[in-house]
Design an enzyme around this catalytic site. Structure first.
Site, PDB file in Angstrom:
ATOM      1  N   ASN A   9       0.854  -1.187   0.000  1.00 42.54           N
ATOM      2  CA  ASN A   9       0.000   0.000   0.000  1.00 42.54           C
ATOM      3  C   ASN A   9       0.896   1.247   0.000  1.00 42.54           C
ATOM      4  O   ASN A   9       1.609   1.494   0.970  1.00 42.54           O
ATOM      5  CB  ASN A   9      -0.892  -0.050   1.255  1.00 42.54           C
ATOM      6  CG  ASN A   9      -1.841   1.125   1.340  1.00 42.54           C
ATOM      7  OD1 ASN A   9      -1.824   2.015   0.491  1.00 42.54           O
ATOM      8  ND2 ASN A   9      -2.654   1.136   2.372  1.00 42.54           N
ATOM      9  N   LYS A  11       0.026   4.295   0.149  1.00 43.09           N
ATOM     10  CA  LYS A  11      -0.545   5.365   0.987  1.00 43.09           C
ATOM     11  C   LYS A  11      -0.242   6.731   0.370  1.00 43.09           C
ATOM     12  O   LYS A  11      -0.334   6.879  -0.856  1.00 43.09           O
ATOM     13  CB  LYS A  11      -0.033   5.237   2.423  1.00 43.09           C
ATOM     14  CG  LYS A  11      -0.383   3.874   3.040  1.00 43.09           C
ATOM     15  CD  LYS A  11      -0.269   3.850   4.541  1.00 43.09           C
ATOM     16  CE  LYS A  11      -0.730   2.495   5.074  1.00 43.09           C
ATOM     17  NZ  LYS A  11      -0.818   2.398   6.507  1.00 43.09           N
ATOM     18  N   HIS A  93     -10.006   0.696   4.150  1.00 40.60           N
ATOM     19  CA  HIS A  93      -8.765   0.777   4.926  1.00 40.60           C
ATOM     20  C   HIS A  93      -9.023   1.590   6.196  1.00 40.60           C
ATOM     21  O   HIS A  93      -9.851   2.500   6.187  1.00 40.60           O
ATOM     22  CB  HIS A  93      -7.650   1.417   4.088  1.00 40.60           C
ATOM     23  CG  HIS A  93      -6.304   1.241   4.724  1.00 40.60           C
ATOM     24  ND1 HIS A  93      -5.842   2.068   5.714  1.00 40.60           N
ATOM     25  CD2 HIS A  93      -5.347   0.296   4.537  1.00 40.60           C
ATOM     26  CE1 HIS A  93      -4.647   1.646   6.107  1.00 40.60           C
ATOM     27  NE2 HIS A  93      -4.329   0.580   5.402  1.00 40.60           N
ATOM     28  N   GLU A 141      -6.191  -5.762   9.916  1.00 41.24           N
ATOM     29  CA  GLU A 141      -5.097  -4.883  10.369  1.00 41.24           C
ATOM     30  C   GLU A 141      -5.509  -4.168  11.662  1.00 41.24           C
ATOM     31  O   GLU A 141      -6.315  -3.240  11.603  1.00 41.24           O
ATOM     32  CB  GLU A 141      -4.820  -3.780   9.340  1.00 41.24           C
ATOM     33  CG  GLU A 141      -4.458  -4.241   7.958  1.00 41.24           C
ATOM     34  CD  GLU A 141      -3.831  -3.112   7.125  1.00 41.24           C
ATOM     35  OE1 GLU A 141      -2.902  -3.415   6.398  1.00 41.24           O
ATOM     36  OE2 GLU A 141      -4.268  -1.945   7.224  1.00 41.24           O
ATOM     37  N   ILE A 146      -0.644  -0.280  12.997  1.00 46.46           N
ATOM     38  CA  ILE A 146      -0.305   0.261  11.671  1.00 46.46           C
ATOM     39  C   ILE A 146       0.798   1.313  11.814  1.00 46.46           C
ATOM     40  O   ILE A 146       0.689   2.218  12.642  1.00 46.46           O
ATOM     41  CB  ILE A 146      -1.550   0.869  10.979  1.00 46.46           C
ATOM     42  CG1 ILE A 146      -2.544  -0.246  10.637  1.00 46.46           C
ATOM     43  CG2 ILE A 146      -1.157   1.651   9.721  1.00 46.46           C
ATOM     44  CD1 ILE A 146      -3.842   0.243   9.989  1.00 46.46           C
ATOM     45  N   ALA A 202       3.160  -1.463   4.282  1.00 44.99           N
ATOM     46  CA  ALA A 202       3.505  -0.150   3.752  1.00 44.99           C
ATOM     47  C   ALA A 202       4.873   0.324   4.259  1.00 44.99           C
ATOM     48  O   ALA A 202       5.895   0.123   3.590  1.00 44.99           O
ATOM     49  CB  ALA A 202       2.413   0.857   4.107  1.00 44.99           C
TER      50      ALA A 202
END
Ligand code: G3P
Length: 222
Positions: A9, A11, A93, A141, A146, A202
């Site tokens: 990802n 982002k 997300h 997640e 995160i 990420a």
């Protein structure tokens, strides 16, 4: 889609935006070829087209809105995303949460257009809800992990295991991914040992000194 899979990802890090997004996608492509493991990218909408012009990396949209063509200023229309080159969509997300009814609508739009859906969830209960909507993937997640560098697969294995067992009871075809804090070969190995079909990650790759090396290391224990 061949599993195990790694979904990166992008982002909105500057390190994975614009020209950097293209370079990262090229790293992803060469790491996938070298390792034989499926690796997909979820770049910002503005970077999708440039990446599809120069690589064959599978692409996911970071978000799709539950809309049809018409008056929806500022929205991501699935048809244009597909024309830009996406193969799949990331939905819900933790940084872009959606209503359950909207997730359902976008999964249906995706199926009609033959693109796969990855629905992100924050715990076992929301994973169960997501699985009833029949997406190709549920990616669990825990939000507090995160970007923390603390890998979910090692710090909270029960969330991954619990999600796999409950999701499979509802829907055998939906595959489970996990994410948050994943960066090393041990983290990915632990995820697969818990029954996950891959990882969503990420910062551990995007902010690494050498992202390609970090990707090769990630899949080194599969
Ligand atoms: O979508 C993946 C993500 O939310 C996990 O982020 O930085 O902990 O790998 P990170």
């Amino acid at each position: 889609i061949k599993t195990p899979i790694v979904i990166l990802n992008f982002k909105t890090y500057l390190e994975s935006s614009g020209e950097n997004a293209l370079n990262l996608a090229k790293d992803l492509e060469s790491a996938a070829i070298e390792s034989g493991i499926t690796m997909a990218a979820a770049p910002q909408a503005t970077d999708i087209f440039r990446i599809t012009q120069e690589t064959d990396v599978p692409i996911l949209a970071q978000h799709i809105d539950p809309i049809n063509p018409g008056g929806h200023t500022g929205s991501n229309l699935i048809d244009c995303m597909i024309e830009s080159g996406i193969n799949g969509t990331l939905l819900n997300h933790s940084e872009k949460r959606m209503k359950l009814s909207n997730i359902d609508e976008v999964i249906k739009l995706s199926k009609e257009r033959d693109v796969f859906s990855v629905v992100c969830t924050n715990n076992i209960e929301t994973s169960v809800a997501a699985a009833t909507l029949n997406p190709e993937f549920v990616a669990v997640e825990p939000p507090e992990l995160i970007g923390s560098g603390i890998p979910v697969s090692q710090a909270e294995p029960e969330i991954v295991e619990g999600t796999v067992s409950k999701v499979k009871k509802i829907n055998k075809k939906t595959e489970v991914l996990c994410g948050a804090g994943i960066s090393t070969g041990d983290d990915m190995r632990a995820a697969l040992d818990l029954g996950a079909s891959g990882v969503l990650l990420a910062s551990g790759i995007i902010l690494a000194d050498n992202p390609k090396e970090a990707l090769i290391n990630l899949v080194s224990k599969i």
